[in-house]
Design a protein around this motif. Structure first.
Motif, PDB file in Angstrom:
ATOM      1  N   TYR A 346       0.847  -1.076   0.215  1.00  0.00           N
ATOM      2  CA  TYR A 346      -0.189   0.078  -0.035  1.00  0.00           C
ATOM      3  C   TYR A 346       0.981   1.223  -0.016  1.00  0.00           C
ATOM      4  N   PRO A 347       1.271   1.852  -1.116  1.00  0.00           N
ATOM      5  CA  PRO A 347       2.244   2.755  -1.346  1.00  0.00           C
ATOM      6  C   PRO A 347       2.187   4.180  -0.530  1.00  0.00           C
ATOM      7  N   LYS A 348       0.818   4.477  -0.266  1.00  0.00           N
ATOM      8  CA  LYS A 348       0.726   5.856   0.430  1.00  0.00           C
ATOM      9  C   LYS A 348       0.045   5.509   1.919  1.00  0.00           C
ATOM     10  N   PHE A 349       0.535   4.536   2.483  1.00  0.00           N
ATOM     11  CA  PHE A 349       0.082   4.132   3.816  1.00  0.00           C
ATOM     12  C   PHE A 349       0.429   5.105   4.763  1.00  0.00           C
ATOM     13  N   TYR A 350       1.857   5.396   4.891  1.00  0.00           N
ATOM     14  CA  TYR A 350       2.019   6.309   5.776  1.00  0.00           C
ATOM     15  C   TYR A 350       1.529   7.638   5.660  1.00  0.00           C
ATOM     16  N   GLU A 351       1.415   8.367   4.460  1.00  0.00           N
ATOM     17  CA  GLU A 351       0.653   9.333   4.177  1.00  0.00           C
ATOM     18  C   GLU A 351      -0.639   9.446   4.730  1.00  0.00           C
ATOM     19  N   LYS A 352      -1.536   8.366   4.609  1.00  0.00           N
ATOM     20  CA  LYS A 352      -3.028   8.044   5.197  1.00  0.00           C
ATOM     21  C   LYS A 352      -2.870   8.199   6.450  1.00  0.00           C
ATOM     22  N   LEU A 353      -1.712   7.494   7.099  1.00  0.00           N
ATOM     23  CA  LEU A 353      -1.886   7.387   8.559  1.00  0.00           C
ATOM     24  C   LEU A 353      -1.461   8.607   9.355  1.00  0.00           C
ATOM     25  N   TYR A 354      -0.640   9.579   8.737  1.00  0.00           N
ATOM     26  CA  TYR A 354      -0.439  10.879   8.832  1.00  0.00           C
ATOM     27  C   TYR A 354      -1.581  11.769   8.953  1.00  0.00           C
ATOM     28  N   THR A 355      -2.374  11.590   8.209  1.00  0.00           N
ATOM     29  CA  THR A 355      -3.599  12.447   8.025  1.00  0.00           C
ATOM     30  C   THR A 355      -4.675  12.115   9.170  1.00  0.00           C
ATOM     31  N   LEU A 356      -4.421  10.868   9.727  1.00  0.00           N
ATOM     32  CA  LEU A 356      -5.532  10.483  10.854  1.00  0.00           C
ATOM     33  C   LEU A 356      -5.053  11.187  12.109  1.00  0.00           C
ATOM     34  N   LEU A 357      -4.065  11.638  12.273  1.00  0.00           N
ATOM     35  CA  LEU A 357      -3.671  12.389  13.442  1.00  0.00           C
ATOM     36  C   LEU A 357      -4.097  13.619  13.648  1.00  0.00           C
ATOM     37  N   THR A 358      -5.441  13.704  14.333  1.00  0.00           N
ATOM     38  CA  THR A 358      -6.223  14.956  14.510  1.00  0.00           C
ATOM     39  C   THR A 358      -6.529  14.759  16.192  1.00  0.00           C
ATOM     40  N   PRO A 359      -7.022  15.771  16.566  1.00  0.00           N
ATOM     41  CA  PRO A 359      -7.435  15.810  17.936  1.00  0.00           C
ATOM     42  C   PRO A 359      -8.523  15.074  18.189  1.00  0.00           C
ATOM     43  N   ALA A 385      14.316   9.312   7.505  1.00  0.00           N
ATOM     44  CA  ALA A 385      14.284  10.321   8.677  1.00  0.00           C
ATOM     45  C   ALA A 385      13.331  11.414   8.597  1.00  0.00           C
ATOM     46  N   TYR A 386      12.839  11.812   7.326  1.00  0.00           N
ATOM     47  CA  TYR A 386      11.711  12.760   7.267  1.00  0.00           C
ATOM     48  C   TYR A 386      10.591  12.502   7.545  1.00  0.00           C
ATOM     49  N   LEU A 387      10.110  11.080   7.529  1.00  0.00           N
ATOM     50  CA  LEU A 387       8.858  10.593   7.855  1.00  0.00           C
ATOM     51  C   LEU A 387       8.940  10.429   9.557  1.00  0.00           C
ATOM     52  N   ALA A 388       9.851   9.925   9.962  1.00  0.00           N
ATOM     53  CA  ALA A 388       9.822   9.878  11.440  1.00  0.00           C
ATOM     54  C   ALA A 388       9.930  11.272  12.257  1.00  0.00           C
ATOM     55  N   ALA A 389      10.697  12.390  11.366  1.00  0.00           N
ATOM     56  CA  ALA A 389      10.484  13.650  11.885  1.00  0.00           C
ATOM     57  C   ALA A 389       9.207  14.335  11.782  1.00  0.00           C
ATOM     58  N   ALA A 390       8.433  13.869  10.831  1.00  0.00           N
ATOM     59  CA  ALA A 390       7.216  14.388  10.535  1.00  0.00           C
ATOM     60  C   ALA A 390       6.114  13.930  11.490  1.00  0.00           C
ATOM     61  N   PHE A 391       6.143  12.688  11.954  1.00  0.00           N
ATOM     62  CA  PHE A 391       5.187  12.227  12.979  1.00  0.00           C
ATOM     63  C   PHE A 391       5.639  12.484  14.301  1.00  0.00           C
ATOM     64  N   ALA A 392       6.719  12.627  14.714  1.00  0.00           N
ATOM     65  CA  ALA A 392       7.195  13.347  15.948  1.00  0.00           C
ATOM     66  C   ALA A 392       6.708  14.827  15.800  1.00  0.00           C
ATOM     67  N   GLU A 474      -0.444  20.596   6.304  1.00  0.00           N
ATOM     68  CA  GLU A 474      -0.049  19.992   5.144  1.00  0.00           C
ATOM     69  C   GLU A 474      -0.178  18.391   5.470  1.00  0.00           C
ATOM     70  N   LYS A 475      -1.098  17.756   4.320  1.00  0.00           N
ATOM     71  CA  LYS A 475      -1.375  16.342   4.429  1.00  0.00           C
ATOM     72  C   LYS A 475       0.063  15.435   4.135  1.00  0.00           C
ATOM     73  N   ASP A 476       0.839  15.975   3.363  1.00  0.00           N
ATOM     74  CA  ASP A 476       1.972  15.210   2.712  1.00  0.00           C
ATOM     75  C   ASP A 476       3.385  15.440   3.787  1.00  0.00           C
ATOM     76  N   PRO A 477       3.551  14.427   4.582  1.00  0.00           N
ATOM     77  CA  PRO A 477       4.511  14.628   5.511  1.00  0.00           C
ATOM     78  C   PRO A 477       5.858  14.945   4.841  1.00  0.00           C
ATOM     79  N   ALA A 478       6.177  14.609   3.677  1.00  0.00           N
ATOM     80  CA  ALA A 478       7.568  15.138   2.784  1.00  0.00           C
ATOM     81  C   ALA A 478       7.530  16.491   3.092  1.00  0.00           C
ATOM     82  N   LYS A 479       6.236  17.199   2.652  1.00  0.00           N
ATOM     83  CA  LYS A 479       6.255  18.788   2.386  1.00  0.00           C
ATOM     84  C   LYS A 479       5.913  19.332   3.615  1.00  0.00           C
ATOM     85  N   SER A 480       6.019  18.768   4.848  1.00  0.00           N
ATOM     86  CA  SER A 480       5.709  19.460   6.186  1.00  0.00           C
ATOM     87  C   SER A 480       6.750  20.376   6.747  1.00  0.00           C
TER      88      SER A 480
END
Length: 603
Positions: A346-359, A385-392, A474-480
């Motif tokens: 599922y190529p965009k799995f982490y991008e979708k998981l990133y958008t689920l982080l809401t209050p 590294a950019y993905l781990a940093a975006a989630f943190a 931003e919904k894309d963690p690579a552009k955050s």
């Protein structure tokens, strides 16, 4: 002789039947029992058969009569099951008799199904009727499972307009423990669910029924179908499993296979195949929202382990994961299993998981499972590294607006991220001067072919005080721009209004790059937290020193002169206060007006 008896019965049928119909409601229990005994004694009393059939009713008014009639009819039909095969010339009296007998038997089993499913039926009668019906399923066709009869029962249960809890409980407790019953239940459910969402399955729909009524009926049928599927116990797929059969021939519908009993592995394979087809057919239906959520909540435990090929659920789970909100959170469990155990890509799995982080996810019902899976998804050492940093960074920003229990969970997740991925530790200790080159410019990040940040060093730009380059929208963690930011939000938690949060954030002060001196935190210890759990933990906490305020004499003012050197405080009573009926003069009238307010004393 048989033809003469049959002819005699037909000649006497009309007047006698009219008399029976006229007096059937006035029949006593002894008369019903007598009619049954006569039917069992001779063919000459075959005219008692229609009358006994008419007594089968779910109405409590005729409970005793219905029970007595059912017992007599069951005793009558059981010995004749093998004789009801109509073979030979249609003009032969014996063939005509068998055909008529077969029609009456079908009418009898249809009435049994109606009584078993009806909500008006007494519980005791319902159990006896279901037992009788399953006996016919077991003993028909020389020991083969009577699938058509059982299919009619399951179809009536699914399309029932009344509650099906009673009949479903009876099926679960008495019959779903047999492997062949489960097998043919799945077979029936596959066929039934294929036509639930079409008008062809609603023969009783009149032209005046509108689309909304059809939708309500279909939703009720879908809920009943889910109740039946979820009511069948999970398959026992262990090699030591002992599959007990209800019918003599088991899951084989052909009598010729009776001599060759299938092995345990063959039975398990067939059960898994039928199980898979039934669930796939059901998941294609337009599920109501409550059923949809319940399916997703149990899919990874009760469905995926029992499927012959779980990967075929990828379409359903990815479609659910793309919906967003609570549905995506609940679909994460099943999708994670397919990705980790069955090779789903599922190529965009982490991008979708990133958008689920809401209050809102911190208040969701299934937040505990979600955050445990989130921690598992971020565990891989191959995570960029950019993905781990975006989630943190995303989590730390949420810590400013979530409840205290959510802040504790975010600290635990951030702790694990910093420990697993030393390349992002600059987020908590940014030394800009050391990262600059001789000409004062930053080194920049390495990039992969997709243009995403992959370097282990932050992008070093001239930072403006008070401005965070991180884009929280931003919904894309690579552009955050998380690699250019810092976890200042975590540092602000040192001053959190909840003591548990301010104490716990101190755990991030340790050097997490040295894994030998630190351990990962269990997110499960915090994922189910709430205001109540935080409060209970705080009141159970033992405090060694308790601050006390002790005064030898009662203070006359809020502050003393020693608290603010150089300042003098005067008390001013209320001007309207009286004592012994005489108004007291205020101090402001007795002393100089310049000394009423606080005076600055020259040192």
């Amino acid at each position: 002789m048989a033809s003469l008896s049959s002819k005699k019965s037909r000649n006497e049928k009309s007047p006698k039947k009219r008399g029976q119909k006229r007096n059937k409601e006035a029949l006593t229990l002894d008369e019903v029992r007598k009619l049954g005994n006569e039917l069992l004694s001779s063919r000459a009393h075959l005219n008692n058969l229609p009358l006994l059939l008419s007594l089968l009713s779910p109405s409590p008014r005729f409970l005793d009569a219905a029970l007595e009639a059912m017992i007599s009819l069951q005793s009558f039909f059981l010995p004749l099951l093998s004789e009801m095969k109509s073979t030979g010339d249609d003009q032969d009296p014996e063939t005509v008799f068998k055909t008529w007998l077969k029609e009456r038997f079908n009418e009898f089993t249809g009435l049994l199904v109606e009584v078993a499913v009806s909500s008006e039926t007494d519980e005791a009668l319902k159990e006896v009727v279901l037992d009788a019906l399953m006996d016919f399923v077991k003993l028909g066709k020389n020991g083969s499972f009577q699938y058509e009869m059982y299919h009619n029962l399951i179809k009536s249960v699914v399309h029932s307009a009344s509650p099906i809890d009673d009949v479903l409980n009876l099926l679960q407790s008495k019959f779903f423990k047999y492997a062949d019953v489960c097998y043919f239940t799945y077979t029936s459910m596959e066929k039934i669910t294929k036509f639930i969402d079409t008008k062809a399955t609603e023969p009783d729909m009149s032209s005046s029924d509108n689309e909304e009524q059809l939708k309500v009926k279909n939703e009720a049928a879908i809920r009943n179908a889910y109740s039946v599927l979820s009511g069948v116990p999970p398959l026992d797929l262990s090699p030591e499993a002992n599959y007990e059969m209800w019918s003599e021939h088991g899951i084989s519908s052909k009598e010729g296979k009776a001599s060759t009993k299938p092995s345990t592995s063959v039975i398990a394979k067939k059960l898994k195949l039928r199980f898979t087809k039934a669930w796939l057919s059901f998941l294609k239906l337009p599920l109501p929202l409550d059923v949809y959520k319940e399916v997703l909540a149990t899919l990874h435990q009760n469905v995926i382990p029992c499927m012959s090929n779980p990967a075929i659920l990828c379409d359903f789970l990815t479609r659910s994961y793309d919906i967003g909100g609570v549905i995506s959170v609940m679909a994460l469990s099943g999708l994670f299993i397919l990705m980790t155990q069955h090779g789903l890509e599922y190529p965009k799995f982490y991008e979708k998981l990133y958008t689920l982080l809401t209050p809102s996810v911190f208040l969701a019902k299934h937040r505990a499972v979600f955050f445990q899976l989130l921690d598992s998804c971020l565990k891989s050492s191959y995570l960029p590294a950019y993905l781990a940093a975006a989630f943190a960074k995303k989590l730390s920003r949420l810590a400013l607006s979530v409840p205290p229990s959510g802040a504790l969970m975010i600290i635990a997740l951030t702790h694990n991220l910093l420990r697993r991925h030393p390349s992002i530790n600059f987020l908590v200790h940014w030394e800009e001067e050391e990262n600059k080159t001789a000409d004062g410019s930053g080194e920049g990040n390495e990039s992969n072919d997709d243009g995403k940040e992959t370097a282990y060093k932050p992008v070093n730009h001239k930072k403006r005080s008070g401005i965070d380059p991180f884009n929280n929208e931003e919904k894309d963690p690579a552009k955050s721009n998380a690699m250019r930011s810092s976890l200042w939000e975590i540092d602000s938690l040192r001053h959190h209004h909840t003591p548990a949060v301010s104490r716990f954030v101190a755990s991030l002060e340790n050097d997490l790059t040295v894994k030998a001196k630190t351990t990962e935190m269990k997110v499960s210890d915090f994922s189910s937290g709430s205001y109540a759990t935080v409060f209970n933990d705080e009141i159970r906490r033992r405090i060694k020193q308790v601050p006390l305020a002790f005064y030898r004499t009662t203070p006359t003012s809020l502050f003393s002169e020693s608290d603010f050197p150089g300042w003098t405080f005067w008390s001013q009573p209320d001007e309207n206060k009286t004592e012994n009926g005489v108004e007291m003069k205020s101090i402001a009238e007795e002393i100089d007006q310049s000394n009423v307010k606080r005076q600055r004393v020259e040192a």
